[in-house]
Scaffold this motif. Sequence first.
Motif, short mmCIF file in Angstrom:
data_model
loop_
_atom_site.label_atom_id
_atom_site.label_comp_id
_atom_site.label_asym_id
_atom_site.label_seq_id
_atom_site.Cartn_x
_atom_site.Cartn_y
_atom_site.Cartn_z
N GLY A 190 0.78 -1.23 0.00
CA GLY A 190 0.00 0.00 0.00
C GLY A 190 0.81 1.27 0.00
O GLY A 190 2.04 1.29 -0.06
N GLN A 191 0.08 2.37 0.12
CA GLN A 191 0.65 3.71 0.01
C GLN A 191 1.50 4.07 1.22
O GLN A 191 2.38 4.93 1.13
N GLY A 192 1.26 3.43 2.36
CA GLY A 192 1.96 3.80 3.58
C GLY A 192 3.27 3.09 3.79
O GLY A 192 3.83 3.16 4.89
N ASP A 225 2.08 12.90 0.28
CA ASP A 225 1.89 12.44 1.66
C ASP A 225 2.77 13.22 2.62
O ASP A 225 2.34 13.57 3.73
N ALA A 265 -0.58 -1.90 7.17
CA ALA A 265 -0.95 -1.06 6.03
C ALA A 265 -2.32 -0.42 6.23
O ALA A 265 -2.54 0.75 5.89
N ARG A 266 -3.29 -1.18 6.81
CA ARG A 266 -4.61 -0.59 7.04
C ARG A 266 -4.54 0.52 8.09
O ARG A 266 -5.22 1.55 7.97
N ASP A 300 -3.11 3.51 6.42
CA ASP A 300 -4.12 4.15 5.56
C ASP A 300 -4.99 5.10 6.38
O ASP A 300 -5.34 6.20 5.92
N LEU A 323 -2.95 8.23 7.14
CA LEU A 323 -2.89 9.12 5.98
C LEU A 323 -4.24 9.79 5.72
O LEU A 323 -4.29 10.94 5.27
N LEU A 324 -5.32 9.07 6.00
CA LEU A 324 -6.64 9.67 5.84
C LEU A 324 -6.81 10.87 6.76
O LEU A 324 -7.31 11.93 6.35
#
Length: 690
Positions: A213-215, A234, A458-459, A462, A465-466
């Motif tokens: 993921g993105q993180g 980010d 990762a969740r 996320d 980052l949200l």
Amino acid sequence: MELWLEEERERLPLWVPVALGTGIAAWFVLPNRLEWLAFCCAMLAAACGALVLPPGGRVRRAIVAGSLLACAGCLLVWAKAMMWGAPPLPHAAFVELTGEVRSVDRLPARQMSRVLVRPVGMPALPSLIRINLDDAIAPAGVGEGAIIRFRARLMPPAPPSLPGGYDFARRAYFDGIGATGRALQPISVLRPATAEPPLRARLFAHILERAPGQGAGIAAALATGDQGAIAEADAAAMRRSGLAHLLSISGLHVTALIAAVIFLSMRVMALSRRAALDWPLMLVAACGGALAGIGYTLLTGAEVPTVRSCVAALLVLGGLAMGRDAITLRLVAAGALAVLLLWPEALVGPSFQMSFAAVVALVALGEHPRFRAFLLARDEGMGRRIARNLAGMLATGLAVELVLAPIALFHFHKAGVLGSVANLVVIPLTTLVVMPLEAAALLFDLCGWGAPFWWLTARALDLLLLVAHGVASSPWAVVLAPVQSGLAFGLILFGMLWCLLWRSRWRWAGLMPVTAGVTMILATPAPAILISGDGRHVAIRTAQGGMAMLRERAGHYMREAMTESLGHDGMPEAMAALPQARCSPDLCAVRLRGGGRNWNLLLTRSGMRIDPAILARDCARADIVVSDRRLPRVCRPRWLKADRAYLAATGGLAIDLDHGVIRSVKARNDEHPWMTRPVDRPRPFRAGQL
């Protein structure tokens, strides 16, 4: 005064690092060796003058000790600069060099690496050079210990592009870096790296490979402190939302690691009856936590916030092992003193200032009797207990935001407003969820079972980052301010220290310098004109409060630097589109209002040769001429000709037309070893003179 100092006798040692730091700051602020010597002599004179006071008094001892410490601080950083600094490359040079790779810092988000190279057989070059190496042309075998040959255009480390900007030249001097450049093809590896990459690099690569993921970049930064894999969007959201402190290894990370080691050590040792009954469990666990903290500090590169946190944690562990209350401001002062003695140049960097200011605010608030009474455990329902703890966390967040705001405004020209709210959610999420899950993932990776934990990590990232992007998108997320003076910043810092370090009612006298500094910030107008050090980029403040730039295709870094220096939150306009501008492909003439009169500004836009007669005519009509090339003598504006020769000596400029004041990156008679000597600047114009 004696009675007051007697009342505050336990707080006097807290001013030891402040006095030492005053001398260090004086060396950076004062321009040349005569003024450095004058400062040292003034401090020694103050110490000698204090000897006429009655012996045995605290005032006499405080003045003598403070003056000697300030003199010692100035001499300390001066000596380090002379003995350990690396003189910069005198001028740009295109060379083909052979060098030994000392370290490789990967930046996956930018698809490049920063390589520190020690030239071999080239004594004319600095002993250490930083090279940017694109991943697309990087050959195999480039690592620590490798010998490579390549072509590069070397430059001296860059000074600030604008007044008040980040000074990479100063940091590079103390880091031993004398030149920077970008490697060009062909790149030959004469001796490949044989040793394995450092543990930090291997851990960084492993996390990027395993974390989905993105993180992934944030996961790598939380474990190693390396932020090279974080996407720019980010990273900007984390800075704007006040969460950037999570990305650098500091007190949060060190504390979480040591606490986890102590907790696990205590539980494991408690399984043994003999250990539980006969061993000093807290002392053994504290020793294990100390070793873990030291190892983590060395693993993550021993940056200033990490060293400060490690020193503070070791003092806390020592106090806990001896059964004493160790969370005091004396602990913070000891950590600051250790950092200043080893790295005095860190004082003028935002990392040192922000980390210690935040900790001082937290500890000072925690020591306040009313705040302690508010958080004291009591018999009450779970709902009220949770609400009280959340209120305490919000209060600490607000205190930290208030203390960090002037530092952020001075260094970055913007400060977070909603950071305390974002930290209220993100700090528990990071400490209690993200970091334990990441630690478990790394541990189970030894057996190949870490994938479920990486998915959970990762969740959680996320969600982090949200929150960061949600807070950053708010128009009230940050407050902006133009370039500020060092005097206002110094007044605010001194006033805050006075309020936080004393306990008696006299501490509120510190609000006077704080108020004076804030008033100066509010009264400081944004500069009307910004000129980069190479003369290619010019920004002006429009009459409507907006901003316009000469070159529409300026890079992201320059656009961001100029918008922040002007205190503008938004996209700049094109200067050619302004109604008061007349632009051709080669020249641009703009009329500005300031100081009760109109100013005519003439800018060059291309490298094409301009007819001398036309140039002389247009320059004579202009008050200010700016060019990225050397202009002939026939160009004689009424007030200022900022061409390549002039800007090479002064650096970037910020011009206030209302008061006729010019601020430059480089000052005349500046003898700091990373600076070059500028030429004489024009006499500042005062409104009404022309």
